[in-house]
Write a protein that holds these residues in place. Sequence first.
Motif, PDB file in Angstrom:
ATOM      1  N   GLY A  14      67.831  42.686  40.237  1.00  0.00           N
ATOM      2  CA  GLY A  14      66.940  43.219  39.199  1.00  0.00           C
ATOM      3  C   GLY A  14      65.828  42.265  38.802  1.00  0.00           C
ATOM      4  N   ALA A  15      65.969  40.983  39.217  1.00  0.00           N
ATOM      5  CA  ALA A  15      64.928  39.993  38.843  1.00  0.00           C
ATOM      6  C   ALA A  15      63.697  40.130  39.745  1.00  0.00           C
ATOM      7  N   TRP A  16      62.573  39.624  39.260  1.00  0.00           N
ATOM      8  CA  TRP A  16      61.341  39.655  40.065  1.00  0.00           C
ATOM      9  C   TRP A  16      61.508  38.735  41.282  1.00  0.00           C
ATOM     10  N   LEU A  17      60.864  39.144  42.379  1.00  0.00           N
ATOM     11  CA  LEU A  17      60.775  38.292  43.577  1.00  0.00           C
ATOM     12  C   LEU A  17      59.370  37.709  43.616  1.00  0.00           C
ATOM     13  N   ARG A  18      59.248  36.370  43.526  1.00  0.00           N
ATOM     14  CA  ARG A  18      57.907  35.761  43.574  1.00  0.00           C
ATOM     15  C   ARG A  18      57.666  35.191  44.965  1.00  0.00           C
ATOM     16  N   PRO A  19      56.380  35.049  45.386  1.00  0.00           N
ATOM     17  CA  PRO A  19      56.118  34.474  46.715  1.00  0.00           C
ATOM     18  C   PRO A  19      56.715  33.060  46.794  1.00  0.00           C
ATOM     19  N   ASP A  20      57.282  32.706  47.938  1.00  0.00           N
ATOM     20  CA  ASP A  20      57.889  31.372  48.094  1.00  0.00           C
ATOM     21  C   ASP A  20      56.797  30.384  48.495  1.00  0.00           C
ATOM     22  N   ILE A  21      55.805  30.265  47.596  1.00  0.00           N
ATOM     23  CA  ILE A  21      54.666  29.355  47.858  1.00  0.00           C
ATOM     24  C   ILE A  21      54.474  28.457  46.635  1.00  0.00           C
ATOM     25  N   THR A  22      53.686  27.411  46.807  1.00  0.00           N
ATOM     26  CA  THR A  22      53.432  26.482  45.700  1.00  0.00           C
ATOM     27  C   THR A  22      52.197  26.934  44.933  1.00  0.00           C
ATOM     28  N   TRP A  23      52.365  27.324  43.702  1.00  0.00           N
ATOM     29  CA  TRP A  23      51.227  27.692  42.855  1.00  0.00           C
ATOM     30  C   TRP A  23      50.702  26.448  42.144  1.00  0.00           C
ATOM     31  N   PHE A  24      49.507  26.555  41.626  1.00  0.00           N
ATOM     32  CA  PHE A  24      48.965  25.453  40.828  1.00  0.00           C
ATOM     33  C   PHE A  24      49.945  25.153  39.695  1.00  0.00           C
TER      34      PHE A  24
ATOM     35  N   THR B 229      52.202  30.784  34.799  1.00  0.00           N
ATOM     36  CA  THR B 229      51.773  31.399  33.518  1.00  0.00           C
ATOM     37  C   THR B 229      51.251  32.813  33.781  1.00  0.00           C
ATOM     38  N   ALA B 230      50.408  32.935  34.790  1.00  0.00           N
ATOM     39  CA  ALA B 230      49.840  34.272  35.122  1.00  0.00           C
ATOM     40  C   ALA B 230      50.973  35.217  35.530  1.00  0.00           C
ATOM     41  N   PHE B 231      51.944  34.677  36.288  1.00  0.00           N
ATOM     42  CA  PHE B 231      53.041  35.519  36.783  1.00  0.00           C
ATOM     43  C   PHE B 231      53.893  36.028  35.620  1.00  0.00           C
ATOM     44  N   ARG B 232      54.138  35.134  34.650  1.00  0.00           N
ATOM     45  CA  ARG B 232      54.949  35.566  33.490  1.00  0.00           C
ATOM     46  C   ARG B 232      54.199  36.629  32.680  1.00  0.00           C
ATOM     47  N   ALA B 233      52.861  36.457  32.621  1.00  0.00           N
ATOM     48  CA  ALA B 233      52.061  37.398  31.802  1.00  0.00           C
ATOM     49  C   ALA B 233      51.919  38.751  32.490  1.00  0.00           C
ATOM     50  N   ASP B 234      51.762  38.705  33.828  1.00  0.00           N
ATOM     51  CA  ASP B 234      51.499  39.972  34.553  1.00  0.00           C
ATOM     52  C   ASP B 234      52.105  39.907  35.955  1.00  0.00           C
ATOM     53  N   PRO B 235      53.450  39.957  36.046  1.00  0.00           N
ATOM     54  CA  PRO B 235      54.093  39.803  37.356  1.00  0.00           C
ATOM     55  C   PRO B 235      53.578  40.808  38.394  1.00  0.00           C
ATOM     56  N   ALA B 236      53.433  42.067  37.970  1.00  0.00           N
ATOM     57  CA  ALA B 236      52.995  43.096  38.932  1.00  0.00           C
ATOM     58  C   ALA B 236      51.583  42.779  39.440  1.00  0.00           C
ATOM     59  N   GLY B 237      50.704  42.342  38.562  1.00  0.00           N
ATOM     60  CA  GLY B 237      49.315  42.024  38.962  1.00  0.00           C
ATOM     61  C   GLY B 237      49.274  40.848  39.915  1.00  0.00           C
ATOM     62  N   VAL B 238      50.082  39.825  39.637  1.00  0.00           N
ATOM     63  CA  VAL B 238      50.104  38.642  40.526  1.00  0.00           C
ATOM     64  C   VAL B 238      50.696  39.013  41.883  1.00  0.00           C
ATOM     65  N   LEU B 239      51.735  39.846  41.877  1.00  0.00           N
ATOM     66  CA  LEU B 239      52.337  40.252  43.163  1.00  0.00           C
ATOM     67  C   LEU B 239      51.367  41.140  43.947  1.00  0.00           C
ATOM     68  N   GLU B 240      50.579  41.917  43.229  1.00  0.00           N
ATOM     69  CA  GLU B 240      49.553  42.761  43.870  1.00  0.00           C
ATOM     70  C   GLU B 240      48.556  41.864  44.626  1.00  0.00           C
TER      71      GLU B 240
END
Length: 234
Positions: free
Chosen positions: A145-155, A50-61
């Motif tokens: 062009g898609a976002w790259l998210r960490p390959d980890i298990t989020w809550f 949910t956080a990633f969808r709302a603010d991908p750049a902030g979560v990746l930061e």
Amino acid sequence: MTIQSLEPDKYNSIVLFTGAGMSAESGVPTYRGAGGIWSRYNWEEVACETAFRADPAGVLEFHDHRRKLLEPCRPHAGHAVIAGLEKRHPSVAVITQNIDGLHQQAGSERVIELHGSLWRVRCTDEGRIIDLQRDGEWPRKCDCGAWLRPDITWFGDQLNHAVMRQADEIIRGCDLFIAVGTSGVVWPAAGFPQLAKSGGALCVEINTEDNEMSGLYDTRLRGPAGEVLPELLK
Ligand code: APR
């Protein structure tokens, strides 16, 4: 406290189940307890879909910051002892909740990462996995062009079923289960001691303090992983 060696050669199949406390002496913060990551950050803002969808750049930061903090961290004597044991014993498996890659850095090869790794990212469109270099530029967007998210298990994420099945099978079949530096509160890992016991394993806990699951263990060793493991597995 004098630690009696377990004489690992007496056992057929040994599992080291590790949590954030295993990496604490390498300078990696734990999640809970004094100074823990979740006492400084709200996981709902930095470590869930949910956080990633709302603010991908902030979560990746946030995850780039965690990776930056990991760069100077090195395995300690406890990681080295586990890697050494794997070299001389026919059946040793590390099942870790940690995403820091320190077991592999120490030379462990049979490592099951329940929660993935901060050193990999995954394309949110194609599912492609990209390994990251420790000192490289960490891309945030895939070539597609898609976002790259960490390959980890989020809550809230589904755990990788194949990884869970593999962990489950190994734990059921072991005769020595050593949990190191985990608060034991996150499922399904929290069920692992019972699973090991159901297979007849001797269950040993290495932790600096008691926690909710400590009562499930046959032996509870209180001390830092980097000091206890070399005594226990020599
Ligand atoms: N040696 C051994 N144990 C230690 C040490 C040490 N040097 N330092 C701390 N510990 C213990 C703490 O007493 C605590 O029981 O390590 C445990 C760390 O607990 P958590 O911070 O809850 O870490 P962990 O059990 O790995 O958390 C599980 O929760 O947030 C999620 O995905 C995250 O993988 C993590 C999961």
